[in-house]
Design an enzyme around this catalytic site. Structure first.
Site, PDB file in Angstrom:
ATOM      1  N   CYS A   1     -10.412   1.063  -7.294  1.00 31.82           N
ATOM      2  CA  CYS A   1      -9.454   1.458  -6.455  1.00 31.82           C
ATOM      3  C   CYS A   1      -9.065   0.379  -5.992  1.00 31.82           C
ATOM      4  O   CYS A   1      -7.986   0.348  -6.132  1.00 31.82           O
ATOM      5  CB  CYS A   1     -10.465   2.301  -5.110  1.00 31.82           C
ATOM      6  SG  CYS A   1      -9.757   3.338  -4.089  1.00 31.82           S
TER       7      CYS A   1
ATOM      8  N   ASN B   1     -10.711  -2.725   0.646  1.00 27.75           N
ATOM      9  CA  ASN B   1      -9.404  -2.799   1.296  1.00 27.75           C
ATOM     10  C   ASN B   1      -8.673  -3.052   2.310  1.00 27.75           C
ATOM     11  O   ASN B   1      -8.208  -3.051   2.964  1.00 27.75           O
ATOM     12  CB  ASN B   1      -9.423  -0.999   2.679  1.00 27.75           C
ATOM     13  CG  ASN B   1      -9.555   0.597   1.651  1.00 27.75           C
ATOM     14  OD1 ASN B   1      -8.274   0.597   1.016  1.00 27.75           O
ATOM     15  ND2 ASN B   1     -11.452   0.700   1.360  1.00 27.75           N
TER      16      ASN B   1
ATOM     17  N   ASP C   1      -2.992   5.121  -3.595  1.00 30.51           N
ATOM     18  CA  ASP C   1      -3.223   6.624  -2.208  1.00 30.51           C
ATOM     19  C   ASP C   1      -2.057   7.508  -2.217  1.00 30.51           C
ATOM     20  O   ASP C   1      -3.095   8.215  -1.560  1.00 30.51           O
ATOM     21  CB  ASP C   1      -3.765   5.916  -0.554  1.00 30.51           C
ATOM     22  CG  ASP C   1      -5.493   5.183  -1.019  1.00 30.51           C
ATOM     23  OD1 ASP C   1      -5.574   5.020  -1.939  1.00 30.51           O
ATOM     24  OD2 ASP C   1      -5.480   4.326  -0.157  1.00 30.51           O
TER      25      ASP C   1
ATOM     26  N   ASP D   1     -16.291  11.514  -1.740  1.00 31.58           N
ATOM     27  CA  ASP D   1     -15.721  10.189  -0.719  1.00 31.58           C
ATOM     28  C   ASP D   1     -16.360   9.587   0.397  1.00 31.58           C
ATOM     29  O   ASP D   1     -17.673   9.885   0.383  1.00 31.58           O
ATOM     30  CB  ASP D   1     -14.251  10.302  -1.269  1.00 31.58           C
ATOM     31  CG  ASP D   1     -13.424   9.796  -1.657  1.00 31.58           C
ATOM     32  OD1 ASP D   1     -13.539   8.097  -0.791  1.00 31.58           O
ATOM     33  OD2 ASP D   1     -12.628   8.920  -2.166  1.00 31.58           O
ATOM     34  N   ASP D   2     -15.828   8.814   0.687  1.00 35.13           N
ATOM     35  CA  ASP D   2     -16.531   6.949   1.842  1.00 35.13           C
ATOM     36  C   ASP D   2     -16.959   9.055   2.845  1.00 35.13           C
ATOM     37  O   ASP D   2     -16.434   9.712   3.346  1.00 35.13           O
ATOM     38  CB  ASP D   2     -14.964   6.846   2.709  1.00 35.13           C
ATOM     39  CG  ASP D   2     -15.189   6.265   3.476  1.00 35.13           C
ATOM     40  OD1 ASP D   2     -16.447   5.636   3.099  1.00 35.13           O
ATOM     41  OD2 ASP D   2     -14.549   5.540   3.812  1.00 35.13           O
TER      42      ASP D   2
ATOM     43  N   TRP E   1       0.596  -1.311  -0.219  1.00 35.54           N
ATOM     44  CA  TRP E   1       0.520   0.205  -0.634  1.00 35.54           C
ATOM     45  C   TRP E   1       0.913   1.299  -0.047  1.00 35.54           C
ATOM     46  O   TRP E   1       2.241   1.464   0.843  1.00 35.54           O
ATOM     47  CB  TRP E   1      -0.765   0.438   1.108  1.00 35.54           C
ATOM     48  CG  TRP E   1      -1.088   1.095   1.266  1.00 35.54           C
ATOM     49  CD1 TRP E   1      -2.782   1.334   0.870  1.00 35.54           C
ATOM     50  CD2 TRP E   1      -1.579   2.397   2.392  1.00 35.54           C
ATOM     51  NE1 TRP E   1      -3.627   2.838   0.881  1.00 35.54           N
ATOM     52  CE2 TRP E   1      -2.654   3.601   1.534  1.00 35.54           C
ATOM     53  CE3 TRP E   1       0.045   2.953   3.131  1.00 35.54           C
ATOM     54  CZ2 TRP E   1      -2.632   4.942   2.763  1.00 35.54           C
ATOM     55  CZ3 TRP E   1      -0.464   3.890   3.674  1.00 35.54           C
ATOM     56  CH2 TRP E   1      -1.790   4.586   3.319  1.00 35.54           C
TER      57      TRP E   1
ATOM     58  N   ARG F   1      -8.650  -2.570   8.508  1.00 30.05           N
ATOM     59  CA  ARG F   1      -8.934  -1.470   8.520  1.00 30.05           C
ATOM     60  C   ARG F   1     -10.366  -1.649   9.131  1.00 30.05           C
ATOM     61  O   ARG F   1     -11.489  -0.760   9.038  1.00 30.05           O
ATOM     62  CB  ARG F   1      -9.413  -0.777   7.066  1.00 30.05           C
ATOM     63  CG  ARG F   1      -9.770   0.650   6.610  1.00 30.05           C
ATOM     64  CD  ARG F   1      -9.650   0.449   5.150  1.00 30.05           C
ATOM     65  NE  ARG F   1      -9.894   2.314   5.082  1.00 30.05           N
ATOM     66  CZ  ARG F   1     -10.933   2.748   4.611  1.00 30.05           C
ATOM     67  NH1 ARG F   1     -11.854   2.419   4.581  1.00 30.05           N
ATOM     68  NH2 ARG F   1     -10.519   4.117   4.556  1.00 30.05           N
TER      69      ARG F   1
ATOM     70  N   LYS G   1     -16.734   5.685  -7.768  1.00 33.39           N
ATOM     71  CA  LYS G   1     -15.382   4.644  -7.288  1.00 33.39           C
ATOM     72  C   LYS G   1     -15.512   3.876  -6.111  1.00 33.39           C
ATOM     73  O   LYS G   1     -16.216   3.335  -5.556  1.00 33.39           O
ATOM     74  CB  LYS G   1     -14.406   5.975  -6.407  1.00 33.39           C
ATOM     75  CG  LYS G   1     -12.966   5.595  -5.763  1.00 33.39           C
ATOM     76  CD  LYS G   1     -12.522   7.005  -4.680  1.00 33.39           C
ATOM     77  CE  LYS G   1     -11.362   6.386  -4.191  1.00 33.39           C
ATOM     78  NZ  LYS G   1     -10.796   7.670  -3.805  1.00 33.39           N
ATOM     79  N   TRP G   2     -15.356   2.377  -7.015  1.00 36.21           N
ATOM     80  CA  TRP G   2     -15.930   1.224  -6.060  1.00 36.21           C
ATOM     81  C   TRP G   2     -14.374   0.472  -5.275  1.00 36.21           C
ATOM     82  O   TRP G   2     -13.172   0.346  -6.266  1.00 36.21           O
ATOM     83  CB  TRP G   2     -15.983   0.403  -6.889  1.00 36.21           C
ATOM     84  CG  TRP G   2     -16.278  -1.836  -6.803  1.00 36.21           C
ATOM     85  CD1 TRP G   2     -15.783  -1.604  -5.859  1.00 36.21           C
ATOM     86  CD2 TRP G   2     -16.795  -2.075  -7.358  1.00 36.21           C
ATOM     87  NE1 TRP G   2     -16.527  -2.883  -5.590  1.00 36.21           N
ATOM     88  CE2 TRP G   2     -17.080  -3.550  -6.494  1.00 36.21           C
ATOM     89  CE3 TRP G   2     -18.236  -2.110  -8.701  1.00 36.21           C
ATOM     90  CZ2 TRP G   2     -18.039  -4.605  -7.338  1.00 36.21           C
ATOM     91  CZ3 TRP G   2     -18.371  -3.013  -8.683  1.00 36.21           C
ATOM     92  CH2 TRP G   2     -18.489  -4.528  -8.524  1.00 36.21           C
ATOM     93  N   ASP G   3     -14.363   0.718  -4.644  1.00 38.46           N
ATOM     94  CA  ASP G   3     -12.734   0.383  -3.075  1.00 38.46           C
ATOM     95  C   ASP G   3     -13.056  -0.796  -2.419  1.00 38.46           C
ATOM     96  O   ASP G   3     -14.286  -1.560  -3.045  1.00 38.46           O
ATOM     97  CB  ASP G   3     -13.125   1.665  -2.165  1.00 38.46           C
ATOM     98  CG  ASP G   3     -11.749   2.152  -1.988  1.00 38.46           C
ATOM     99  OD1 ASP G   3     -10.365   1.532  -2.256  1.00 38.46           O
ATOM    100  OD2 ASP G   3     -11.433   3.180  -1.500  1.00 38.46           O
TER     101      ASP G   3
END
Length: 727
Positions: free
Chosen positions: A511, A465, A533, A347-348, A180, A427, A461-463
């Site tokens: 993403c 994590n 990121d 965003d988030d 990352w 996370r 935006k398809w994340d």
């Protein structure tokens, strides 16, 4: 029993109906590349040649350069790694495949599809090798389909997509690795006797540590403009494996495919197991041609809307993180419009009510708009964007759930986890088990409901994590827990395909916390990808350099961020940040409210400049000139298809005692055309490094032979040149 004469008669009839006899050849060709296969005198399929296409393929057939198994099996006469390893219904672990037939289909004016069918000599096991040969792009796409026609289930232990062989004096493998915020680093190693394995066992966001890409250079280390190189990448977002085995005779075999590690797969009677596709190409002109082949293919076939213009967006993430409300977002939207942006991305942090998404520890899975932050909902923000001629985008992470969520309260059994073991968080979240059809439907419905309930969303935006720690499924039977890795990935691709088909006009960005899911299995459903990121422009030079060996600028989102950078802490000039981001698909996290008036003016001009040159940057051919891995200065350029425009990017990544005076030999221009040179994004308070060339006209031949010589002096210095043909 039949006598020998009758057996031979039946065999001859069989060979006649297939159209291929023993010692006949199956050529798989593009405009410039040839993979030549042969059915030998034992009715086994062999690879005899892979390389530059010659005008008379019959000459290769007269004296075949090699004879390697085209798809090796574990069995009675094999001592090396096998492409296919099966336990048959009666417990026999050997497989012997013989040629049955081949079929060629012209799928379009550019794609030739070849199917080569084989069958086990005793068992009802069928294997079809599929090849798509993309003529203009020189890309071969290969996958395998394994069918069980035995009376009971069989067990697949190895199931490679491809089995390629080479013979050379030396082999050099380049792999792409990182973590990352420092993705796609390049390492090159010479292969010695034995096996080198490049793989992923992460299950989800599988590219976090290694990417499913490789470069193989023959005889000498890879070079940009010369030498024999093979480039390959697996179209699969799940666990992958590349096995490079140099045997006692110095032959190299490359097995590519989904990782068989902990993934033994039960294939029931009548079922077909389809492997992911390996995409590969050959160049005798170095790695530059490998990249251009992949980029041209990707824009046409590999990326959604690969020939469509991309929007310049402003993202609120680094400005607000989770702390925002309607007023704050409306101000950002207004600023974005005045700066010349074309899209605002929320965003988030916009969802969750019982468990509001005010940090990364709650709310995932509860996809209702947060009423406290956004009392008028997402439609209000969409309307505010429309008033200002902006598109609207939104962030989602549909595959994940926080324990602090209503979804987890209702369905704790929906997550990937081993029974009787602690549920390990990354996370602060867990992964939804999409091998479960109910969960797969939930993930699709999540995206579908967001888009249905909020008409006017233009961008998603398809994340994703986190990766898998303790792989277990409460849905799969005890004897099929090893199916999780394959079934999850197949379900994910099915959801991607279904969403893309229903919303063809919505732009989707892959993403995955950065570069955790960048592959051509996924990218056919995505318009853009977020490779890291980390927006630090110095790190981005290296990350984007590695990425573009296989993936084109048309999808490579790159943003201008704040300084000092939030991840690296490094301070860099605004011009340097813009120039790096403009060498891909431009976006921005730095907010206008954080800028001085001079910085706003520079940014507005840079955005307008990018609008004029982005077609060449995003759809032109890439030529790498100076590598950041080999010196303190790096340079690369994009050339339009008609060769009427080129954009040259120059960066000094490390200050030297004296100025870096280096000649840049341009590439890809038309030697017979004349080009006028103009510096763009020049800081009005600085002096030009290229005043000797500014406004002057030179032939393409001169620029590629004598080149351009100019000094670069300071750390994080950049020069961007626009070249346009003149009569």
């Amino acid at each position: 029993m039949m006598n020998l004469k009758k057996i031979m008669f039946i065999l001859n009839i069989f060979l006649f109906t297939t159209g291929i006899y023993a010692n006949d050849f199956v050529p798989l060709t593009t405009d410039n590349v040839c993979l030549l296969l042969k059915v030998n005198d034992r009715n086994k399929l062999e690879q005899v040649y892979f390389g530059k296409k010659i005008s008379q393929i019959s000459e290769l057939e007269t004296l075949a350069p090699g004879n390697f198994s085209a798809y090796s099996t574990f069995g009675t006469n094999h001592v090396f790694e096998a492409a296919l390893r099966v336990t048959h219904a009666d417990g026999n672990t050997s497989t012997e495949l013989s040629y049955v037939s081949s079929k060629v289909e012209n799928k379009s004016g550019n794609i030739i599809h070849t199917i080569i069918s084989m069958k086990d000599d005793y068992y009802g096991l069928y294997v079809d090798l599929h090849y798509n040969a993309y003529q203009k792009e020189d890309i071969i796409e290969q996958w395998t389909e394994i069918k069980n026609n035995e009376n009971k289930s069989i067990m697949l232990a190895n199931f490679a997509s491809s089995d390629l062989s080479f013979f050379s004096q030396k082999y050099y493998i380049s792999q792409f690795h990182g973590d990352w915020s420092e993705e796609m680093n390049i390492s090159e190693d010479e292969l010695s006797a034995g096996i080198k394995v490049i793989d992923s066992k992460l299950g989800v966001r599988t590219n976090q540590y290694t990417h499913p890409c490789f470069l193989l250079a023959l005889d000498k280390p890879a070079e940009e403009q010369s030498g024999e190189v093979i480039g390959g990448t697996l179209a699969w977002p799940g666990n992958f494996q590349f096995s490079f085995e140099v045997d006692n005779a110095k032959k190299l075999r490359i097995l590519s495919g989904a990782n068989p590690y902990a993934s033994t797969y039960t294939l029931e009677k009548g079922q077909v197991f389809k492997t992911p596709a390996l995409l590969y190409t050959y160049s005798n002109e170095g790695t530059g041609k490998i990249s251009r082949n992949f980029h041209r293919w990707a824009r046409q076939y590999g990326i959604k809307n690969g020939n469509k213009e991309r929007s310049i967006l402003l993202n609120n993430w680094e400005a607000t993180y989770f702390d925002f409300d309607e007023a704050k977002l409306t101000q950002i939207i207004d600023d974005a419009s005045k700066m010349g942006f074309e899209l605002f991305l929320l965003d988030d942090g916009w969802f969750g009510n019982k468990y509001p998404r005010n940090g990364d520890n709650a709310g995932l899975g509860d996809w209702q708009t947060n009423k406290k932050k956004l009392p008028r909902g997402i439609p209000y923000l969409i309307e505010e964007c429309k008033k200002r001629n902006l598109k609207f985008g939104i962030w989602i992470e549909p595959e994940m759930v926080n324990p602090n969520s209503e979804l987890y309260e209702k369905h704790p059994d929906w997550v990937i986890a081993q029974p009787h073991r602690e549920r390990t968080l990354q996370r602060n979240q867990l992964i939804l088990d999409m091998s479960n059809p109910a969960v797969k439907d939930f993930v699709f419905n999540t995206i579908d409901n967001i888009l249905q309930d909020n008409p006017g969303i233009d961008y998603v935006k398809w994340d994703c994590n986190r990766f898998v720690h303790n792989p277990g499924s409460s849905y799969l039977f005890a004897g099929k827990q090893s199916h999780l890795w394959i079934d999850y990935t197949r379900a994910l691709l099915e959801v991607m395909e279904k969403v893309s088909a229903k919303y063809p006009d919505v732009t989707f960005m892959a993403c995955s916390g950065g570069g955790g899911r960048i592959d051509y299995g996924s990218m056919r459903y995505f318009d853009e990808y977020w490779i890291s990121d980390n927006n630090d422009p110095l790190q981005r030079i290296f990350t984007q350099w590695g990425t573009q060996y296989f993936f084109p600028a048309i999808g490579l989102a790159s943003h201008v961020a704040v300084s000092p950078n939030h991840i690296s802490g490094r301070s860099t000039p605004l011009k340097f940040r813009f120039d790096v981001a403009m060498s891909a698909k431009l976006g921005m996290d730095l907010q206008p409210v954080q800028m001085t008036e001079d910085e706003k003016a520079f940014s507005r001009n840079a955005i307008e400049t990018y609008k004029k040159i982005r077609k060449t940057v995003l759809m032109g051919d890439l030529y790498r000139i100076l590598s950041p891995y080999k010196g303190n200065r790096t340079a690369y350029m994009y050339v339009s298809e008609d060769k009427d425009e080129a954009i040259l990017f120059n960066f000094l990544v490390r200050k030297e005692v004296k100025s870096n005076q280096q000649t840049i030999l341009l590439q890809g221009l038309d030697p017979n055309k004349k080009y006028i040179i103009k510096e763009v994004n020049k800081d009005p308070d600085d002096w030009s490094r290229v005043s000797a060339y500014e406004g002057k006209v030179f032939s393409g031949e001169y620029l590629m032979t004598a080149g351009m010589t100019f000094g670069m002096y300071n750390e994080y210095e950049s020069v961007v040149l626009q070249l346009n043909s003149v009569e």
